[in-house]
Write an enzyme that holds these catalytic residues in place. Structure first.
Site, PDB file in Angstrom:
ATOM      1  N   LYS A 113     -72.936  48.563   3.604  1.00 19.78           N
ATOM      2  CA  LYS A 113     -73.815  48.166   4.718  1.00 19.78           C
ATOM      3  C   LYS A 113     -75.241  47.906   4.241  1.00 19.78           C
ATOM      4  CE  LYS A 113     -70.847  49.754   8.340  1.00 19.78           C
ATOM      5  NZ  LYS A 113     -69.726  50.184   7.464  1.00 19.78           N
TER       6      LYS A 113
HETATM    7  C1  LIG Z   1     -68.373  49.704   7.502  1.00 15.38           C
HETATM    8  C2  LIG Z   1     -67.486  49.969   6.376  1.00 15.38           C
HETATM    9  C3  LIG Z   1     -66.248  49.298   6.208  1.00 15.38           C
HETATM   10  C4  LIG Z   1     -65.707  48.325   7.252  1.00 15.38           C
HETATM   11  O1  LIG Z   1     -66.407  47.109   7.266  1.00 15.38           O
HETATM   12  P1  LIG Z   1     -66.278  46.141   8.521  1.00 15.38           P
HETATM   13  O2  LIG Z   1     -67.276  45.063   8.291  1.00 15.38           O
HETATM   14  O3  LIG Z   1     -66.632  46.987   9.717  1.00 15.38           O
HETATM   15  O4  LIG Z   1     -64.886  45.650   8.585  1.00 15.38           O
HETATM   16  C5  LIG Z   1     -65.485  49.562   5.092  1.00 15.38           C
HETATM   17  N1  LIG Z   1     -65.891  50.454   4.155  1.00 15.38           N
HETATM   18  C6  LIG Z   1     -67.064  51.118   4.273  1.00 15.38           C
HETATM   19  C7  LIG Z   1     -67.437  52.094   3.226  1.00 15.38           C
HETATM   20  C8  LIG Z   1     -67.913  50.892   5.369  1.00 15.38           C
HETATM   21  O5  LIG Z   1     -69.061  51.573   5.464  1.00 15.38           O
END
Ligand SMILES: *Cc1c(COP(=O)(O)O)cnc(C)c1O
Length: 496
Positions: A113
């Site tokens: 993120k």
């Molecule tokens: C948010 C997140 C995901 C999922 O990603 P999306 O864009 O919501 O599909 C997968 N792995 C981690 C570590 C995350 O923080």
């Protein structure tokens, strides 16, 4: 260059400039902003091979954010992708076993993120200036763990912004809590709510929708915005690393220009994999987009049957950031395969909120051939971590392991051996206990920071600053509030 404008998937708005869409987050009709037409990559991928992450970011983002000047966009990029990342490569790609692991966890909170949330504050404050908005931007976020910290790290001390994060008291892991309550920055506020994540989320929505509050905010020189994953300002930066991966593997001679490159994404809200789909749409010759789910396999079932059905037991897994039954970004794909028909999309989204399910037509289903899907159980996820450690000497986190397992299965069952990039979404240091016990049960007896040291010894990878810092960091946020006090808490922080 062609101007790209945005419209809402629910039909209420069109002709919206990128900067306005970023400031609004969710459209006021409840829809998500999508580009009215897809831009086309106007540089050759072979010309991008060898370019830095920041240079590729500019070439990709300028296609979508056409109302930002070159100077503004380059300013945003250079301030986002800087020494906050622990490697100059920003998103290194490591070959291990049969795949290329795209490490998206080198930012300040060691999860993917950061890739979007380190640039969103700059895109937003620039958008405010472009639209002559004098108000301070106030980000309100409810978090079940990862998003809150990444948003805090992104917005901390960014002039013209404040951020308030609500998390469920007792509903996040001790490390996640420590990460948040030690957050520095005079514009940051972190509050524990006596309730669960849904209470936090509903509380935040209620504050957003409160007209009187909006007026008081405006009078005080503030306006709300949202940093959650439906903001187009989070999606666009995520397209970059798929283009970058293709160019990087061209440079290494793994693929030749035009060869397919498969992409595997551990999926929750469907944001990250949608970014890969957008990368393919602008002209990157990606192969299959493989959607990997954990035991909350609502997306797997959707791709198998064409029916999206959230009426099922919610599972708590070792990959908590994928424990999601409503993948909000899927709406952008539904809208597109419905032929950009807002009415059809609204009917399905209403069915989802009223009955928890909807079914797409065969015509829509036929347009999903870019995708395929798989899932991994808890046992398979742990087994994959152990396999990768034993056979490739590479330690992956639980989310990445879900994708890695799904890919192994895909490769064996289809015989498709085209090179594949696996989105590696978190550092194993973020989920140390699950990772270490997958390798050996004996680690379960150790306490959290001892496990960190053990992981360091096993992997030979330096303990990231994000973890090192919280060992000794001072707790700066001790506020706890009732669900009913969330609005008051916001007002007090803004001195309203
Ligand atoms: C948010 C997140 C995901 C999922 O990603 P999306 O864009 O919501 O599909 C997968 N792995 C981690 C570590 C995350 O923080």
């Amino acid at each position: 260059m062609k101007e790209i404008l945005y419209r809402s998937t629910r039909g209420g708005f069109s002709g919206v400039k990128a900067s306005e869409a970023i400031l609004q987050g969710l459209a006021e009709d409840g829809g998500l902003f999508v580009p009215e037409s897809m831009p086309v990559l106007d540089v050759k991928l072979s010309d991008l091979a060898g370019k830095s992450y920041q240079e590729v970011a500019y070439e990709v983002m300028k296609l979508f954010l056409t109302d930002y000047s070159e100077e503004d966009l380059k300013y945003c990029i250079s301030h986002a992708y800087d020494s906050k990342f622990d490697t100059a490569e920003i998103a290194p790609i490591k070959k291990a076993d049969n795949a290329y692991y795209l490490e998206l966890f080198h930012g300040s909170t060691i999860a993917f993120k950061d890739m979007a949330l380190s640039i969103l504050p700059y895109l937003m404050t620039t958008a405010a200036r472009m639209n002559r908005i004098q108000d301070e931007i106030v980000i309100l976020t409810a978090t079940s763990g990862d998003t809150g910290k990444a948003a805090l790290a992104g917005f901390a001390d960014v002039p013209g912004t404040r951020i308030i994060v609500f998390f469920p008291d007792g509903g996040v892991s001790p490390i996640q809590k420590k990460q948040m309550v030690t957050q520095k920055g005079a514009n940051c506020k972190v509050v524990a709510v006596k309730g669960n994540f849904d209470d936090c989320q509903t509380g935040v929505k209620n504050i957003f929708n409160d007209k009187a509050m909006k007026e008081e905010m405006a009078a005080g020189g503030f306006r709300f915005s949202s940093a959650n994953s439906i903001n187009i300002g989070r999606l666009v930066p995520q397209i970059v690393y798929y283009v970058y991966s293709y160019a990087e593997l061209l440079k290494r001679g793994v693929i030749k220009d035009g060869d397919p490159l498969n992409i595997v994404v551990p999926t929750g809200n469907f944001g990250n994999i949608l970014a890969a789909y957008y990368a393919k749409s602008i002209g990157v010759p990606l192969g299959k987009l493989i959607c990997a789910s954990n035991e909350n396999k609502v997306l797997f079932d959707f791709f198998q049957t064409g029916a999206y059905d959230r009426n099922r037991e919610f599972m708590l897994t070792s990959s908590p950031s994928m424990d999601i039954l409503i993948s909000s970004n899927l709406e952008r794909l539904i809208y597109r395969i419905a032929g950009n028909d807002a009415e059809k999309n609204v009917a399905m989204m209403n069915a989802l909120s009223n009955n928890g399910k909807y079914e797409i037509t065969d015509e829509m289903k036929a347009q999903l051939s870019d995708f395929c899907a798989g899932f991994a159980s808890e046992a398979e996820t742990a087994q994959e971590i152990s396999y990768m450690y034993q056979n490739a000497d590479y330690i992956i986190d639980t989310h990445t392991a879900v994708a890695s397992y799904v890919y192994r299965n895909y490769r064996e069952t289809t015989g498709d051996t085209a090179p594949a990039v696996i989105a590696s979404t978190a550092s194993p240091y973020k989920f140390t206990r699950s990772v270490m016990t997958a390798i050996d049960e004996k680690y379960n007896a150790m306490e959290d920071f001892a496990l960190v040291d053990a992981l360091c010894e096993l992997s030979g990878v330096k303990v990231p600053a994000a973890i090192e810092d919280i060992r000794s960091a001072e707790v700066l946020h001790t506020s706890v509030c009732e669900i009913s006090q969330m609005e008051e808490t916001v007002k007090a922080f803004l001195s309203l």
